[in-house]
Write an enzyme that holds these catalytic residues in place. Structure first.
Site, short mmCIF file in Angstrom:
data_model
loop_
_atom_site.label_atom_id
_atom_site.label_comp_id
_atom_site.label_asym_id
_atom_site.label_seq_id
_atom_site.Cartn_x
_atom_site.Cartn_y
_atom_site.Cartn_z
N TYR A 176 16.67 31.04 5.96
CA TYR A 176 15.57 31.86 6.24
C TYR A 176 15.50 31.89 7.79
O TYR A 176 15.69 30.84 8.58
CB TYR A 176 14.28 30.89 5.97
CG TYR A 176 13.82 30.95 4.29
CD1 TYR A 176 13.56 32.31 4.01
CD2 TYR A 176 13.70 30.16 3.78
CE1 TYR A 176 13.13 32.55 2.69
CE2 TYR A 176 13.40 30.04 2.41
CZ TYR A 176 13.08 31.37 1.85
OH TYR A 176 12.83 31.27 0.60
N LYS A 186 0.94 -1.19 -0.04
CA LYS A 186 -0.08 -0.12 0.14
C LYS A 186 0.88 1.13 -0.05
O LYS A 186 2.08 1.27 0.08
CB LYS A 186 -0.80 0.06 1.28
CG LYS A 186 -0.27 -0.19 2.56
CD LYS A 186 -1.08 0.02 3.75
CE LYS A 186 -0.28 -0.15 5.23
NZ LYS A 186 -1.14 0.41 6.11
C1 PLP Z 1 -4.04 -4.22 8.19
C2 PLP Z 1 -2.47 -4.18 8.28
N1 PLP Z 1 -1.70 -5.40 7.98
C3 PLP Z 1 -0.45 -5.41 7.97
C4 PLP Z 1 0.43 -4.06 7.85
C5 PLP Z 1 1.95 -4.03 7.68
O1 PLP Z 1 2.44 -3.67 8.62
P1 PLP Z 1 4.01 -3.32 8.94
O2 PLP Z 1 4.51 -2.48 7.90
O3 PLP Z 1 4.08 -2.96 10.39
O4 PLP Z 1 4.66 -4.77 8.59
C6 PLP Z 1 -0.45 -2.83 7.99
C7 PLP Z 1 0.25 -1.70 7.83
O5 PLP Z 1 -0.10 -0.76 8.60
C8 PLP Z 1 -1.81 -3.01 8.23
O6 PLP Z 1 -2.67 -1.60 8.19
#
Ligand code: PLP
Length: 372
Positions: free
Chosen positions: A266, A39
């Site tokens: 700045y 994601k």
């Molecule tokens: C539902 C869920 N599963 C897995 C993950 C992966 O987590 P991580 O990046 O800590 O491995 C996330 C990330 O936020 C998540 O929201």
């Protein structure tokens, strides 16, 4: 680099991402599948190239947060099973069907709502998302069995699995993780009496590395794939055997020689105490180089750590290179990554910013081209 290119880019080491995938694989063993979390554009690295690389390593599918992220991956030719973890609502059912996605359903009423939007012989594979302690998304634990039973009566959906998310797994001493594992395991056992094929998933990166009891059938690593320690500051990335995956590179645009007592940038927030050489680097908060790194961050020039001085601007940062007499305009600068032992690790920049490595890599802007 072409002469017309801006000399700032993010170099992504896909072999290092694959290496970190195998660290997860070793931790969970052969009986457990891995579905990498890609994601937010694979936490800023680029979801499509990351997916293309990891599919060669034996993934069980991929996880994204949003339907539109999944659609973009499908349209780029990523055909593996695709889980949508948090951005689904029944209004998106048509897209879920068209792109063969597998949503986590987070509310009891979603089962019927999805089934009513599915036509003909189509069946949408869905996961029952249960809140075992995170207090975020999911059906309440005490309603999960009843919700599951009701969903099995609806045509058009098939509950393929049950999932939950760990709240405190990054802190190995926090007893809440064991409590969540127990609650989840007990629910899985009950539901498997109804369907022995139901698959279960609980672990993020921290669960993978620190809680073997949380692995179940498939796991969802994100940050560890990208080189951040999911257990920071308790355990560092090197101790977990991870590799850094991103090298954020820029170049010196100009060097200013300033006499002692001169102030710069700045607000004149930095005054040089000695005759100094200040290098101005082509990066700024317009690229996601956080303004809170003003007078706090460091970069690597010619193998030497040099402090960021003055305020981070939108397109430039000032760096004191007095201790690197050979530094001159056009020289490369490592903002993140670089060569050990002087490298700036994701976790270190996160610490300067009082945040997590997740936020550091996600914040690197689209103005910074990715090179693979
Ligand atoms: C539902 C869920 N599963 C897995 C993950 C992966 O987590 P991580 O990046 O800590 O491995 C996330 C990330 O936020 C998540 O929201």
């Amino acid at each position: 680099m072409n002469a017309e290119d801006r000399p700032t880019w993010l170099s992504v080491d896909l072999d290092a991402v694959a290496f970190n995938f195998h660290v997860a694989k070793t931790a969970v063993g052969d009986s457990c599948q891995i579905r990498p979390v890609i994601k937010a554009d694979a936490y800023g690295l680029g979801a499509i190239p990351v997916a293309r690389r990891l599919r060669q390593e034996g993934v069980g599918g991929f996880c994204v947060a949003l339907v539109e992220e999944a659609v973009a991956l499908r349209e780029a030719g990523i055909q593996e099973s695709m889980v949508v973890m948090s951005g689904f609502s029944p209004a998106l059912t048509e897209k879920v069907v068209a792109y063969r996605l597998e949503p986590f359903l987070t509310r009891a009423e979603y089962g019927l709502a999805v089934s009513q939007r599915v036509s003909g012989s189509t069946v949408v594979p869905v996961y029952l998302k249960v809140d075992t302690g995170m207090g975020r998304l999911g059906v309440p634990l005490d309603q999960a069995v009843a919700v599951y039973d009701s969903w099995t009566r609806f045509e058009g959906i098939h509950v393929v699995g049950v999932v939950s998310h760990l709240a405190c797994a990054d802190d190995p001493d926090n007893p809440e993780t064991d409590r969540q594992i127990k609650r989840f395991a007990s629910l899985v056992e009950t539901l498997r009496q109804r369907n022995p094929d139901l698959v279960a998933s609980l672990s993020n990166s921290a669960g993978i590395m620190a809680h073997p009891g949380a692995h179940f059938d498939w796991v969802r690593p994100g940050v560890m794939l990208y080189g951040g320690s999911p257990l920071y500051p308790h355990t560092h990335w090197q101790a977990l055997g991870l590799r850094q995956t991103i090298h954020w590179v820029s170049h010196i645009v100009q060097i200013q020689n300033l006499s002692a007592g001169r102030s710069l940038g700045y607000g004149h927030t930095f005054t040089v105490q000695r005759v100094s050489r200040i290098a101005w680097i082509s990066v700024g908060y317009g690229d996601g180089y956080n303004r809170h790194l003003s007078n706090r961050g460091a970069v690597v020039v010619g193998g030497v750590r040099c402090p960021v001085v003055g305020r981070v601007c939108m397109d430039l940062i000032g760096v004191d290179v007095t201790d690197v007499p050979t530094a001159c305009a056009g020289d490369p600068v490592a903002l993140l990554g670089g060569d050990a032992p002087r490298m700036v690790a994701l976790d270190e920049m996160a610490q300067w910013l009082d945040t997590l490595s997740y936020e550091v890599s996600c914040a690197i802007g689209q103005r910074v081209p990715r090179r693979y």
